[in-house]
Scaffold this motif. Structure first.
Motif, mmCIF file in Angstrom:
data_model
loop_
_atom_site.group_PDB
_atom_site.id
_atom_site.type_symbol
_atom_site.label_atom_id
_atom_site.label_comp_id
_atom_site.label_asym_id
_atom_site.label_seq_id
_atom_site.Cartn_x
_atom_site.Cartn_y
_atom_site.Cartn_z
ATOM 1 N N HIS A 94 16.768 7.449 -5.796
ATOM 2 C CA HIS A 94 17.920 6.576 -5.562
ATOM 3 C C HIS A 94 17.666 5.612 -4.402
ATOM 4 C CE1 HIS A 94 18.771 10.143 -3.077
ATOM 5 N NE2 HIS A 94 19.510 9.373 -2.318
ATOM 6 N N PHE A 95 18.452 4.538 -4.378
ATOM 7 C CA PHE A 95 18.357 3.533 -3.327
ATOM 8 C C PHE A 95 18.885 4.104 -2.014
ATOM 9 C CE2 PHE A 95 18.629 0.953 -7.194
ATOM 10 C CZ PHE A 95 17.625 0.031 -6.985
ATOM 11 N N LYS A 96 18.266 3.704 -0.901
ATOM 12 C CA LYS A 96 18.709 4.145 0.426
ATOM 13 C C LYS A 96 18.638 2.957 1.385
ATOM 14 C CE LYS A 96 17.218 8.748 -0.546
ATOM 15 N NZ LYS A 96 16.363 9.850 -0.431
ATOM 16 N N PRO A 97 19.582 1.994 1.258
ATOM 17 C CA PRO A 97 19.542 0.809 2.127
ATOM 18 C C PRO A 97 19.671 1.185 3.606
ATOM 19 C CG PRO A 97 21.150 0.533 0.361
ATOM 20 C CD PRO A 97 20.704 1.956 0.326
ATOM 21 N N HIS A 98 18.811 0.573 4.429
ATOM 22 C CA HIS A 98 18.825 0.868 5.865
ATOM 23 C C HIS A 98 18.060 -0.215 6.625
ATOM 24 C CE1 HIS A 98 14.929 2.389 4.537
ATOM 25 N NE2 HIS A 98 14.517 2.279 5.787
#
Length: 181
Positions: A94-98
Motif C-alpha cells: 500500500h501507499f505510505k505518503p510521507h
C-alpha cells in the motif's frame, strides 16, 4: 519552496555493472535487515511499518561506494548523509505518503537508488502535491534497477503500491544532510 521550483533528478545506470552486481548480491544475500516504522507512528503495526533496513553506516566500504557514486552521478561535492541511510527491503502492499525532512535528522534531500525488483511503473516511487494529510498524486517514476532519483526531502513521496501479492523491491536511500554543488 513552491512545488513549481522543486527539482527531481533521475539518473539511470547509477552504478557500473560490477558494482551493481556487488550491491545487489549484498542486498539480496548478506544484509541483515531491521524492521522500521515511521517516527510519528502511535503504534508499531502494518500501517506504520515502511520496510526493513540495513543501515549502510555499519559498512564503511559500502557507504563510501554509495557516496562516491552519488557525488559523481549528481555532480555533488562533500556529500554528507544521515546515519539512518540504508538499503531497504519493502513489500509494496500500500501507499505510505510521507516526507523525510525536519528534526531530529535535518535531512535536506533524498537519493533513492533502485537496486533489485521487477521493472514496472507499479513498483516505483510516487510524488504528491499538497500537504502530507491532504495530498494528491502528482507524478510517478517507474522502477528500473540501477536508477537513482534525487529529490528534496520535504517533497511528499511514497513507494508505489502494487496489486501483485508479496511483491518486494530493494532500494537504497541516502538521506542527505549537506553537500556542495
Amino acid at each position: 519552496l513552491d512545488d513549481v521550483e522543486i527539482m527531481i533528478k533521475i539518473i539511470d545506470n547509477f552504478f557500473n555493472d560490477k558494482d551493481l552486481k556487488r550491491v545487489q548480491d549484498f542486498a539480496l544475500n548478506k544484509a541483515f535487515y531491521t524492521p522500521c516504522f515511521f517516527d510519528h507512528a502511535i503504534e508499531k503495526n502494518q500501517e506504520s511499518h515502511y520496510g526493513n533496513r540495513f543501515y549502510i553506516n555499519t559498512d564503511s566500504e559500502l557507504k563510501n561506494l554509495f557516496i562516491t557514486q552519488a557525488e559523481l552521478k549528481f555532480n555533488l561535492k562533500n556529500l554528507k548523509i544521515n546515519k539512518t541511510s540504508g538499503i531497504d527491503q519493502r513489500n509494496l502492499n500500500h501507499f505510505k505518503p510521507h516526507t523525510d525532512s525536519g528534526p531530529p535528522n535535518w535531512i535536506i534531500s533524498n537519493i533513492l537508488i533502485m537496486l533489485s525488483g521487477p521493472t514496472a511503473v507499479t513498483n516505483g516511487t510516487v510524488f504528491y502535491v499538497g500537504e502530507e494529510n491532504n495530498c494528491s498524486l502528482d507524478m510517478h517514476v517507474g522502477f528500473r534497477e540501477n536508477r537513482a532519483i534525487l529529490f528534496p526531502s520535504d517533497k511528499i513521496h511514497s513507494q508505489h503500491a502494487s496489486k501483485v501479492p508479496n511483491l518486494k523491491r530493494y532500494t537504497a536511500t541516502l538521506f542527505v544532510t549537506d553537500y556542495e554543488e
